[in-house]
Design an enzyme around this catalytic site. Structure first.
Site, PDB file in Angstrom:
ATOM      1  CB  ALA A 182       1.924   8.555  16.171  1.00 43.07           C
ATOM      2  CE1 TYR A 189      -2.438  -0.332  14.584  1.00 43.95           C
ATOM      3  CE2 TYR A 189      -3.245   0.420  16.716  1.00 43.95           C
ATOM      4  CZ  TYR A 189      -3.463  -0.214  15.515  1.00 43.95           C
ATOM      5  OH  TYR A 189      -4.702  -0.738  15.224  1.00 43.95           O
ATOM      6  CB  VAL A 227      -0.973   0.034   1.193  1.00 41.16           C
ATOM      7  CG1 VAL A 227      -2.013  -1.058   1.059  1.00 41.16           C
ATOM      8  CG2 VAL A 227      -0.247  -0.039   2.526  1.00 41.16           C
ATOM      9  CG  ASN A 242      -8.358  -3.485   7.016  1.00 47.33           C
ATOM     10  OD1 ASN A 242      -8.681  -3.400   8.185  1.00 47.33           O
ATOM     11  ND2 ASN A 242      -7.795  -4.583   6.517  1.00 47.33           N
ATOM     12  CE  LYS A 256      -4.736   1.776  12.689  1.00 48.06           C
ATOM     13  NZ  LYS A 256      -5.281   1.521  11.332  1.00 48.06           N
ATOM     14  CB  SER A 307      -6.922   1.888  16.434  1.00 45.31           C
ATOM     15  OG  SER A 307      -6.732   1.276  17.700  1.00 45.31           O
TER      16      SER A 307
END
Length: 258
Positions: free
Chosen positions: A165, A163, A66, A92, A167, A150
């Site tokens: 930061a 993670y 991605v 996702n 999200k 999240s």
């Protein structure tokens, strides 16, 4: 016959990280609701195995990262060539590289930011360009983008500053896209999941953290992928036609706020 308010009949939806967990469940439900699905994942073997039972005529599988901007643009072009248009996106794809702040390497930090934040931007941009162009040509149906965030992005997560930061960054991305593209009837929303039974949450669901985590969830259990993706498909459908720029918690009460 009662109309299905969350029908995705005739629409094409791009789903990243589609080989397992939430992405796989999203692809399955979207197809059940009538959509064509463009399933993107880095793991080609898992993509083939995970989606083997879905109808080939309504599924386009794309293998790659991605973080590849050219892949994002090409995938949208190819999807338009095959299905006629792209109408939705579910950002996702994700990874975890846990470490406490003082021990986290720059590489661990960057890997997660690249996939969760930069990757989401690249696919939002690629799909958004297509939707904006269609709107400028007179198409009024718009489109829907769902960013998978999240609760970690709203309350922090010990051992996962990268993670959390990323999200949190997705929330800003969602609100900005909603403001810029609302005039084109392009809706952009975030979903903040709590703890869903996927490979990414195996550690927090393990014996060491299980009881402490469950004590923080009013519903007292983990979520399953099948139940949380109902909200994803709701946001992709016309049932949410006046909803944009929002962060919807699907978390069993793990995070509750005004």
């Amino acid at each position: 016959m009662t109309k299905n308010m969350v029908s995705l009949e005739g629409r094409t939806v791009v789903v990243t990280g589609a080989a397992q967990g939430i992405g796989k469940a999203t692809a399955e439900l979207a197809i059940e609701l009538g959509a064509n699905v463009v399933a993107v994942d880095l793991n080609g073997a898992a993509l083939e195995t995970g989606l083997a039972t879905l109808p080939a005529e309504r599924l386009m599988k794309v293998v790659g990262s991605v973080t590849d901007a050219e892949l994002a643009a090409k995938t949208v072009d190819d999807a338009v060539g095959r299905f006629g248009s792209v109408n939705g996106l579910v950002n996702n794809a994700g990874i975890v590289r846990p470490a406490m702040i003082e021990k986290m390497s720059a590489h661990q930090w960057q890997e997660v930011i690249d996939v969760h934040l930069t990757g989401a931007f690249l696919w939002l941009q690629a799909v958004g360009r297509h939707l904006v162009q269609r709107a400028k040509e007179g198409e009024t149906t718009g489109g829907s983008i769902v960013n998978i965030s999240s609760d970690a992005g709203r309350k922090g997560s010990i051992g996962q500053i990268n993670y959390a930061a990323a999200k949190a960054g997705l929330l800003g991305m969602t609100m900005t896209a909603a403001r810029e593209w609302g005039k084109y009837n392009i809706r952009t929303n975030s979903i903040c999941f709590g703890v869903v039974e996927t490979p990414m949450t195996e550690v927090v669901r393990g014996e060491k953290f299980r009881d402490g985590m469950l004590a923080q969830i009013p519903l007292g259990r983990w979520a399953t992928p099948d139940e949380v993706v109902r909200t994803v498909c709701f946001l992709l459908s016309d049932a949410s036609s006046y909803t944009t720029g929002q962060h919807i918690g699907v978390n069993g009460g793990f995070h509750i706020s005004l």
